[in-house]
Design a protein around this motif. Sequence first.
Motif, PDB file in Angstrom:
ATOM      1  N   ALA A  41      11.574   4.822  -5.139  1.00 21.34           N
ATOM      2  CA  ALA A  41      11.830   5.803  -4.894  1.00 21.34           C
ATOM      3  C   ALA A  41      10.125   6.533  -3.738  1.00 21.34           C
ATOM      4  N   HIS A  42       8.883   5.432  -3.474  1.00 21.99           N
ATOM      5  CA  HIS A  42       7.730   5.732  -3.198  1.00 21.99           C
ATOM      6  C   HIS A  42       8.163   4.767  -2.066  1.00 21.99           C
ATOM      7  N   MET A  43       8.810   3.320  -2.193  1.00 22.29           N
ATOM      8  CA  MET A  43       9.387   1.880  -1.414  1.00 22.29           C
ATOM      9  C   MET A  43       9.975   2.715  -0.673  1.00 22.29           C
ATOM     10  N   LEU A  80       0.674  16.536  -5.858  1.00 22.09           N
ATOM     11  CA  LEU A  80       1.606  15.751  -5.867  1.00 22.09           C
ATOM     12  C   LEU A  80       0.828  14.215  -6.774  1.00 22.09           C
ATOM     13  N   GLY A  81       0.009  14.151  -5.873  1.00 20.65           N
ATOM     14  CA  GLY A  81      -0.931  12.964  -6.417  1.00 20.65           C
ATOM     15  C   GLY A  81      -1.383  12.631  -7.182  1.00 20.65           C
ATOM     16  N   LEU A  82      -2.239  14.182  -7.323  1.00 19.58           N
ATOM     17  CA  LEU A  82      -2.772  14.600  -8.720  1.00 19.58           C
ATOM     18  C   LEU A  82      -1.417  14.486  -9.986  1.00 19.58           C
ATOM     19  N   LEU A 137      -6.590  -0.496  -8.374  1.00 19.82           N
ATOM     20  CA  LEU A 137      -6.401  -0.641  -6.580  1.00 19.82           C
ATOM     21  C   LEU A 137      -5.612   0.547  -6.745  1.00 19.82           C
ATOM     22  N   GLY A 138      -4.981   0.946  -7.993  1.00 21.02           N
ATOM     23  CA  GLY A 138      -3.990   1.602  -7.495  1.00 21.02           C
ATOM     24  C   GLY A 138      -4.779   3.266  -7.829  1.00 21.02           C
ATOM     25  N   SER A 139      -5.672   3.409  -8.199  1.00 17.20           N
ATOM     26  CA  SER A 139      -6.596   4.710  -8.648  1.00 17.20           C
ATOM     27  C   SER A 139      -7.641   4.694  -6.877  1.00 17.20           C
ATOM     28  N   VAL A 140      -7.590   3.423  -6.028  1.00 16.45           N
ATOM     29  CA  VAL A 140      -8.402   3.994  -5.352  1.00 16.45           C
ATOM     30  C   VAL A 140      -7.070   4.020  -3.784  1.00 16.45           C
ATOM     31  N   HIS A 141      -6.177   3.747  -4.224  1.00 16.41           N
ATOM     32  CA  HIS A 141      -5.602   3.961  -3.470  1.00 16.41           C
ATOM     33  C   HIS A 141      -4.752   6.246  -3.086  1.00 16.41           C
ATOM     34  N   LEU A 142      -4.403   6.028  -4.736  1.00 19.05           N
ATOM     35  CA  LEU A 142      -4.290   7.312  -5.437  1.00 19.05           C
ATOM     36  C   LEU A 142      -5.108   8.828  -4.889  1.00 19.05           C
ATOM     37  N   ASP A 151      -4.206  12.319   6.114  1.00 20.70           N
ATOM     38  CA  ASP A 151      -4.306  11.547   6.766  1.00 20.70           C
ATOM     39  C   ASP A 151      -2.862  10.882   6.329  1.00 20.70           C
ATOM     40  N   ILE A 152      -1.561  11.013   6.908  1.00 23.57           N
ATOM     41  CA  ILE A 152      -0.901  10.506   6.291  1.00 23.57           C
ATOM     42  C   ILE A 152       0.343  10.103   7.754  1.00 23.57           C
ATOM     43  N   GLY A 153       0.945   9.336   7.833  1.00 28.29           N
ATOM     44  CA  GLY A 153       1.674   9.417   8.993  1.00 28.29           C
ATOM     45  C   GLY A 153       1.862   7.533  10.408  1.00 28.29           C
ATOM     46  N   ALA A 156      -2.016   6.806  11.373  1.00 28.72           N
ATOM     47  CA  ALA A 156      -2.865   7.300  10.347  1.00 28.72           C
ATOM     48  C   ALA A 156      -3.038   5.978   9.435  1.00 28.72           C
ATOM     49  N   SER A 157      -1.534   6.209   8.237  1.00 24.67           N
ATOM     50  CA  SER A 157      -1.857   4.961   7.700  1.00 24.67           C
ATOM     51  C   SER A 157      -1.948   3.501   8.204  1.00 24.67           C
ATOM     52  N   SER A 158      -0.745   3.444   9.552  1.00 24.53           N
ATOM     53  CA  SER A 158      -1.382   1.870  10.023  1.00 24.53           C
ATOM     54  C   SER A 158      -2.536   1.819   9.909  1.00 24.53           C
ATOM     55  N   VAL A 172      -2.227  -7.401  -2.528  1.00 26.10           N
ATOM     56  CA  VAL A 172      -2.218  -7.582  -4.204  1.00 26.10           C
ATOM     57  C   VAL A 172      -2.144  -6.152  -5.451  1.00 26.10           C
ATOM     58  N   LEU A 173      -2.129  -4.876  -4.224  1.00 33.03           N
ATOM     59  CA  LEU A 173      -1.640  -3.756  -5.440  1.00 33.03           C
ATOM     60  C   LEU A 173       0.228  -4.107  -5.323  1.00 33.03           C
ATOM     61  N   LEU A 174       0.571  -3.737  -4.236  1.00 30.75           N
ATOM     62  CA  LEU A 174       2.429  -4.311  -4.236  1.00 30.75           C
ATOM     63  C   LEU A 174       2.844  -5.698  -5.339  1.00 30.75           C
ATOM     64  N   LEU A 224       7.889  -6.109   4.046  1.00 31.92           N
ATOM     65  CA  LEU A 224       8.293  -5.776   5.429  1.00 31.92           C
ATOM     66  C   LEU A 224       7.648  -4.185   6.226  1.00 31.92           C
ATOM     67  N   SER A 225       7.067  -3.551   5.057  1.00 32.27           N
ATOM     68  CA  SER A 225       6.854  -2.078   4.977  1.00 32.27           C
ATOM     69  C   SER A 225       5.115  -2.683   6.312  1.00 32.27           C
ATOM     70  N   ILE A 226       4.593  -3.409   4.794  1.00 29.49           N
ATOM     71  CA  ILE A 226       3.495  -3.753   5.327  1.00 29.49           C
ATOM     72  C   ILE A 226       2.979  -4.036   6.207  1.00 29.49           C
ATOM     73  N   ALA A 227       3.680  -5.208   6.675  1.00 30.60           N
ATOM     74  CA  ALA A 227       3.905  -6.258   8.220  1.00 30.60           C
ATOM     75  C   ALA A 227       4.336  -5.407   9.300  1.00 30.60           C
TER      76      ALA A 227
HETATM   77  C1  HEM Z   1       1.772  10.837  -4.587  1.00 29.97           C
HETATM   78  C2  HEM Z   1       0.978   9.820  -4.058  1.00 29.97           C
HETATM   79  C3  HEM Z   1       1.533   8.886  -3.524  1.00 29.97           C
HETATM   80  C4  HEM Z   1       1.597   8.930  -2.228  1.00 29.97           C
HETATM   81  C5  HEM Z   1       2.123  10.518  -1.757  1.00 29.97           C
HETATM   82  C6  HEM Z   1       1.694   7.636  -1.526  1.00 29.97           C
HETATM   83  C7  HEM Z   1       1.493   7.368  -0.188  1.00 29.97           C
HETATM   84  C8  HEM Z   1       1.654   5.983   0.100  1.00 29.97           C
HETATM   85  C9  HEM Z   1       1.546   5.835   2.044  1.00 29.97           C
HETATM   86  C10 HEM Z   1       2.040   7.103   3.047  1.00 29.97           C
HETATM   87  C11 HEM Z   1       1.615   4.728   1.903  1.00 29.97           C
HETATM   88  C12 HEM Z   1       1.440   3.771   3.442  1.00 29.97           C
HETATM   89  C13 HEM Z   1       0.151   3.587   3.688  1.00 29.97           C
HETATM   90  C14 HEM Z   1      -1.152   4.976   3.645  1.00 29.97           C
HETATM   91  O1  HEM Z   1      -0.753   5.499   4.326  1.00 29.97           O
HETATM   92  O2  HEM Z   1      -1.880   4.078   3.302  1.00 29.97           O
HETATM   93  C15 HEM Z   1       1.355   4.440   0.401  1.00 29.97           C
HETATM   94  C16 HEM Z   1       1.835   2.351   0.696  1.00 29.97           C
HETATM   95  C17 HEM Z   1       1.953   2.062  -1.068  1.00 29.97           C
HETATM   96  N1  HEM Z   1       1.587   2.748  -1.844  1.00 29.97           N
HETATM   97 FE1  HEM Z   1       1.085   4.520  -2.274  1.00 29.97          FE
HETATM   98  N2  HEM Z   1       1.762   6.703  -2.490  1.00 29.97           N
HETATM   99  C18 HEM Z   1       1.386   7.202  -3.897  1.00 29.97           C
HETATM  100  C19 HEM Z   1       1.077   6.584  -5.139  1.00 29.97           C
HETATM  101  C20 HEM Z   1       1.405   5.391  -5.313  1.00 29.97           C
HETATM  102  C21 HEM Z   1       0.939   4.950  -6.829  1.00 29.97           C
HETATM  103  C22 HEM Z   1       1.139   5.513  -7.824  1.00 29.97           C
HETATM  104  C23 HEM Z   1       1.148   3.138  -6.501  1.00 29.97           C
HETATM  105  C24 HEM Z   1       0.963   2.272  -6.800  1.00 29.97           C
HETATM  106  C25 HEM Z   1       0.427   2.261  -8.415  1.00 29.97           C
HETATM  107  C26 HEM Z   1       1.087   3.039  -4.649  1.00 29.97           C
HETATM  108  C27 HEM Z   1       1.433   2.034  -3.803  1.00 29.97           C
HETATM  109  C28 HEM Z   1       1.836   1.457  -2.475  1.00 29.97           C
HETATM  110  C29 HEM Z   1       1.964   0.068  -2.291  1.00 29.97           C
HETATM  111  C30 HEM Z   1       1.978  -1.172  -2.767  1.00 29.97           C
HETATM  112  C31 HEM Z   1       1.321   0.848  -1.277  1.00 29.97           C
HETATM  113  C32 HEM Z   1       1.466  -0.771  -0.101  1.00 29.97           C
HETATM  114  C33 HEM Z   1       2.765  -0.507   0.819  1.00 29.97           C
HETATM  115  C34 HEM Z   1       4.465  -1.581   1.193  1.00 29.97           C
HETATM  116  O3  HEM Z   1       3.851  -2.063   0.254  1.00 29.97           O
HETATM  117  O4  HEM Z   1       4.938  -0.935   1.522  1.00 29.97           O
HETATM  118  N3  HEM Z   1       1.389   4.582  -4.247  1.00 29.97           N
HETATM  119  N4  HEM Z   1       1.690   4.811  -0.341  1.00 29.97           N
END
Ligand code: HEM
Length: 257
Positions: A41-43, A80-82, A137-142, A151-153, A156-158, A172-174, A224-227
């Motif tokens: 769903a996130h993708m 949601l993130g927590l 890597l997932g921990s850093v992103h979360l 800071d999502i938008g 901000a995201s780009s 790498v995470l993808l 494609l989204s990352i690009a």
């Molecule tokens: C509530 C939890 C999450 C939110 C709100 C979220 C939100 C986002 C957002 C907004 C982006 C776009 C880039 C950015 O703003 O930095 C992104 C990218 C990404 N996220 Fe998450 N994320 C969440 C959880 C996760 C988890 C658990 C994973 C995997 C362990 C994950 C994997 C990725 C990947 C791989 C991308 C790269 C984007 C792509 O391939 O298109 N995310 N996420």
Amino acid sequence: MKHSIDDYTHDPRLQRPDKNPARLDFIQSATGLVLALFIWAHMFFESSILFGKEAMHTMTVFFEGYYFFGEKHPVFVTWLGLLIFGIFILHAFVALRKFPASYRQYRIFRSHMKTMRHTDTSTWFVQIVTGFVMFFLGSVHLYIVISQPGDIGPYASSDRMVTEWMWPLYIVLLVAVILHAGIGSYRLCLKWGWFEGKNAKKSRRFLRKFQYGTIVFFMTLGLLSIASYMKIGYEHRAHAGERYHPAYEKTVQGERP
Ligand code: HEM
């Protein structure tokens, strides 16, 4: 007849079966299913950038509750993130027991894998490696998403991707997360007999196709989204830090986010 303590410890007929391995297996499957569904769903949500900056902005304010409460609440993203982080940690914790516990065990598994040459045995190893990568890597992103939910938008995201150098981590995470979710969901179906039907061979073939299909589809969508984020981030690098405001917001101040 009364039994002594010794009877209970030595006679297998008097011992209660240990239910913990089954409980742990269930927790691992249930948390894995929730995480796989979340990630797919996130993708989709996050690929809204492919439809333009305004589409991604609309998606962002939707998650901030704007369309329900009339104002933005980034703290919803933190909640949601927590929640996801909690499930993620629980899943990793119960999975740890399946990791090879020593170098010797690892060598035994590798030679077993080479002899067997069976795809499902090799993909189990992919799960171990991608799980390990994702944990860091997932921990850093979360952590970033939880601590900076506002800071999502589109900008901000780009900017995060390009100016803050997050794109290598995201690539790498993808790869790790899409392989892990695709293979994991396939194994889940086999384990619990979902979609088994009457012909087990036929259903396994179908599930394998589904596994490869989801991997190819979500990998392409993610790349494609990352690009797209990188293109926007590159063009916006001179104004990094500036936030996106849709065109209508400039004309009708305060009416929409
Ligand atoms: C509530 C939890 C999450 C939110 C709100 C979220 C939100 C986002 C957002 C907004 C982006 C776009 C880039 C950015 O703003 O930095 C992104 C990218 C990404 N996220 Fe998450 N994320 C969440 C959880 C996760 C988890 C658990 C994973 C995997 C362990 C994950 C994997 C990725 C990947 C791989 C991308 C790269 C984007 C792509 O391939 O298109 N995310 N996420």
